[in-house]
Scaffold this motif. Structure first.
Motif, PDB file in Angstrom:
ATOM      1  N   TYR A  12     -52.550  87.084  12.988  1.00 10.62           N
ATOM      2  CA  TYR A  12     -51.103  87.057  12.810  1.00 10.62           C
ATOM      3  C   TYR A  12     -50.643  87.941  11.651  1.00 10.62           C
ATOM      4  CZ  TYR A  12     -48.357  84.056  15.869  1.00 10.62           C
ATOM      5  OH  TYR A  12     -47.636  83.558  16.925  1.00 10.62           O
ATOM      6  N   ILE A  13     -51.367  87.894  10.534  1.00 18.69           N
ATOM      7  CA  ILE A  13     -50.927  88.670   9.368  1.00 18.69           C
ATOM      8  C   ILE A  13     -50.934  90.173   9.644  1.00 18.69           C
ATOM      9  CG2 ILE A  13     -51.395  89.211   6.948  1.00 18.69           C
ATOM     10  CD1 ILE A  13     -50.205  86.440   7.429  1.00 18.69           C
ATOM     11  N   PRO A  14     -52.047  90.748  10.167  1.00 16.41           N
ATOM     12  CA  PRO A  14     -51.991  92.191  10.496  1.00 16.41           C
ATOM     13  C   PRO A  14     -50.946  92.519  11.547  1.00 16.41           C
ATOM     14  CG  PRO A  14     -54.257  91.418  10.403  1.00 16.41           C
ATOM     15  CD  PRO A  14     -53.397  90.191  10.367  1.00 16.41           C
ATOM     16  N   ILE A  20     -43.671  91.999   7.150  1.00 20.38           N
ATOM     17  CA  ILE A  20     -43.920  91.422   5.821  1.00 20.38           C
ATOM     18  C   ILE A  20     -43.556  92.434   4.737  1.00 20.38           C
ATOM     19  CG2 ILE A  20     -45.710  90.579   4.252  1.00 20.38           C
ATOM     20  CD1 ILE A  20     -47.110  89.358   6.676  1.00 20.38           C
ATOM     21  N   TYR A  21     -43.908  93.685   4.946  1.00 17.96           N
ATOM     22  CA  TYR A  21     -43.547  94.729   3.974  1.00 17.96           C
ATOM     23  C   TYR A  21     -42.028  94.819   3.811  1.00 17.96           C
ATOM     24  CZ  TYR A  21     -48.373  96.349   4.739  1.00 17.96           C
ATOM     25  OH  TYR A  21     -49.740  96.432   4.844  1.00 17.96           O
ATOM     26  N   ILE A  26     -36.934  93.560   0.837  1.00 15.06           N
ATOM     27  CA  ILE A  26     -35.624  92.909   0.852  1.00 15.06           C
ATOM     28  C   ILE A  26     -35.555  91.800  -0.189  1.00 15.06           C
ATOM     29  CG2 ILE A  26     -34.093  91.468   2.265  1.00 15.06           C
ATOM     30  CD1 ILE A  26     -35.091  93.040   4.706  1.00 15.06           C
ATOM     31  N   SER A  27     -36.658  91.079  -0.385  1.00 16.17           N
ATOM     32  CA  SER A  27     -36.677  89.965  -1.325  1.00 16.17           C
ATOM     33  C   SER A  27     -36.704  90.430  -2.776  1.00 16.17           C
ATOM     34  CB  SER A  27     -37.896  89.071  -1.051  1.00 16.17           C
ATOM     35  OG  SER A  27     -37.867  88.555   0.255  1.00 16.17           O
ATOM     36  N   GLY A 277     -38.608  84.028   5.386  1.00 15.69           N
ATOM     37  CA  GLY A 277     -38.204  85.057   6.345  1.00 15.69           C
ATOM     38  C   GLY A 277     -39.294  85.318   7.370  1.00 15.69           C
ATOM     39  N   TRP A 278     -40.555  85.270   6.929  1.00 18.05           N
ATOM     40  CA  TRP A 278     -41.680  85.517   7.836  1.00 18.05           C
ATOM     41  C   TRP A 278     -41.730  84.462   8.940  1.00 18.05           C
ATOM     42  CZ3 TRP A 278     -46.249  82.746   8.892  1.00 18.05           C
ATOM     43  CH2 TRP A 278     -47.209  83.446   9.631  1.00 18.05           C
ATOM     44  N   VAL A 279     -41.379  83.232   8.607  1.00 23.38           N
ATOM     45  CA  VAL A 279     -41.374  82.175   9.616  1.00 23.38           C
ATOM     46  C   VAL A 279     -40.436  82.543  10.771  1.00 23.38           C
ATOM     47  CG1 VAL A 279     -40.722  79.789  10.069  1.00 23.38           C
ATOM     48  CG2 VAL A 279     -42.024  80.350   8.006  1.00 23.38           C
ATOM     49  N   PHE A 280     -39.234  82.995  10.430  1.00 31.86           N
ATOM     50  CA  PHE A 280     -38.262  83.341  11.472  1.00 31.86           C
ATOM     51  C   PHE A 280     -38.672  84.617  12.212  1.00 31.86           C
ATOM     52  CE2 PHE A 280     -35.713  80.409   9.011  1.00 31.86           C
ATOM     53  CZ  PHE A 280     -34.945  79.770   9.969  1.00 31.86           C
ATOM     54  N   VAL A 281     -39.195  85.591  11.478  1.00 31.83           N
ATOM     55  CA  VAL A 281     -39.614  86.840  12.115  1.00 31.83           C
ATOM     56  C   VAL A 281     -40.795  86.605  13.049  1.00 31.83           C
ATOM     57  CG1 VAL A 281     -40.670  89.084  11.671  1.00 31.83           C
ATOM     58  CG2 VAL A 281     -38.735  88.342  10.294  1.00 31.83           C
ATOM     59  N   ALA A 282     -41.767  85.800  12.601  1.00 32.28           N
ATOM     60  CA  ALA A 282     -42.931  85.517  13.441  1.00 32.28           C
ATOM     61  C   ALA A 282     -42.521  84.745  14.688  1.00 32.28           C
ATOM     62  CB  ALA A 282     -43.969  84.733  12.645  1.00 32.28           C
ATOM     63  N   LEU A 283     -41.553  83.850  14.540  1.00 23.73           N
ATOM     64  CA  LEU A 283     -41.048  83.111  15.698  1.00 23.73           C
ATOM     65  C   LEU A 283     -40.391  84.049  16.692  1.00 23.73           C
ATOM     66  CD1 LEU A 283     -40.680  80.241  16.866  1.00 23.73           C
ATOM     67  CD2 LEU A 283     -38.478  80.149  15.699  1.00 23.73           C
TER      68      LEU A 283
END
Length: 335
Positions: A12-14, A20-21, A26-27, A277-283
């Motif tokens: 999932y991470i790759p 993520i970048y 943005i953060s 943000g990653w939670v929503f993007v991954a979803l």
């Protein structure tokens, strides 16, 4: 289709690293602005961000439910194809009779081999790329595909795979047609009619086998409906807009929340904003990867494996022993 117990973070991470970048960038910007201005004019209440998050979660949940339904329906269709294919093989062997055993065996083989050719043509047609599909439009999908699996229909030629199952004249006829799977069932019907006229198939049995062909047409049409009609773009676009907007606003709200503990805690907003943000993007990416169940992604319905299983079953009905091997998962992925 993934045959493991779950996807690992090492997958999932790759797969999501580009997002993520972006989330990290943005953060970081709001934290830097807050640190440079001392927070004098920098304000963003958390309540509107939370409300937007609720709306985004609802829209993402709706989309993922619908895309899962598309994939599950596709699997149900191919489950029906499995059952109807086996039934067709049994009925052919039981209903088509000739006084000459060699002639009878030849007819059985011709009808069953043409059915295997239909399975082959159908899976090739379903793996053709459409403009709205993501497997070849997204860099992260291409990288994942090249690293973990291959799509058999992209590595071989339909014409070559039809050779063992069709006479050369019929193969050339089929290859010249636009919808090859449709024409194969049409040829199947023509032969059944000829067998009926020759007295090798009774009227009742002819109707029974024609009904099976009709059911196969129905299943093919249901596959084509899913393949050729994308998840409605208006819903997909709304999900994209709201997810991106939420990912932009989350860091501004996070900065205010962490600033309550002291100016030095503002920097903690960066990892927490990125994670949320990653939670929503991954979803969103998961829904996208489930949307088109025949496009050649790791989450596809395994139509190649299913077709091979049917081929083995039907050829065993003919008494053959030189059979192709069952298709096994590679890196826990089977197509």
């Amino acid at each position: 289709m993934n045959t493991g117990d779950h996807y690992h973070l090492s997958h999932y991470i790759p797969w999501t690293r580009f997002q993520i970048y972006k989330l990290l960038l943005i953060s970081t910007i709001p934290a830097i602005i807050y640190a440079c201005t001392g927070g004098k004019w920098f304000t963003m209440p958390w309540v509107p961000v939370a409300l937007l998050g609720t709306v985004t979660a609802f829209i993402s949940g709706f989309r993922n439910t619908q895309t899962y339904n598309r994939t599950w329906e596709a699997r149900q269709i191919y489950g029906g194809i499995i059952n109807q294919s086996r039934s067709f093989g049994i009925l052919v062997r039981s209903m088509v009779r000739a006084d000459d055993p060699a002639l009878e065996q030849d007819i059985h083989q011709r009808l069953i081999y043409r059915h295997i050719a239909w399975l082959t043509a159908l899976r090739f047609q379903l793996r053709e790329v459409r403009s709205w599909e993501y497997i070849k439009k997204r860099r992260y999908n291409q990288e994942y595909q090249k690293r973990y699996y291959v799509v058999p229909e992209w590595q071989s030629d339909m014409g070559e795979e039809l050779k063992p199952f069709l006479p050369e004249e019929e193969r050339q006829y089929i290859l010249a047609r636009k919808n090859k799977a449709t024409q194969l069932l049409s040829r199947q019907s023509d032969e059944l009619r000829g067998l009926n006229e020759a007295g090798l198939l009774t009227d009742y049995n002819f109707v029974a086998l024609e009904t099976h062909l009709k059911d196969l047409y129905d299943q093919q049409g249901r596959c084509e409906r899913i393949k050729n009609f994308p998840y409605p773009r208006q819903y997909s676009s709304l999900n994209l807009f709201f997810t991106n907007l939420l990912c932009i606003l989350i860091p501004f709200g996070m900065v205010q929340e962490f600033a309550k503990f002291g100016p030095e805690f503002v920097w903690l907003s960066i990892p927490f904003s990125t994670l949320l943000g990653w939670v929503f993007v991954a979803l969103d990416m998961t829904g996208e990867a489930t949307e088109n169940p025949f496009e050649g992604s790791a989450n596809d319905v395994p139509i190649t494996q299913i077709s091979r299983t049917i081929e083995i079953d039907l050829r065993e009905m003919l008494g053959e022993t030189d059979l192709p091997p069952a298709i096994q998962p590679v890196n826990n992925i089977v197509l």
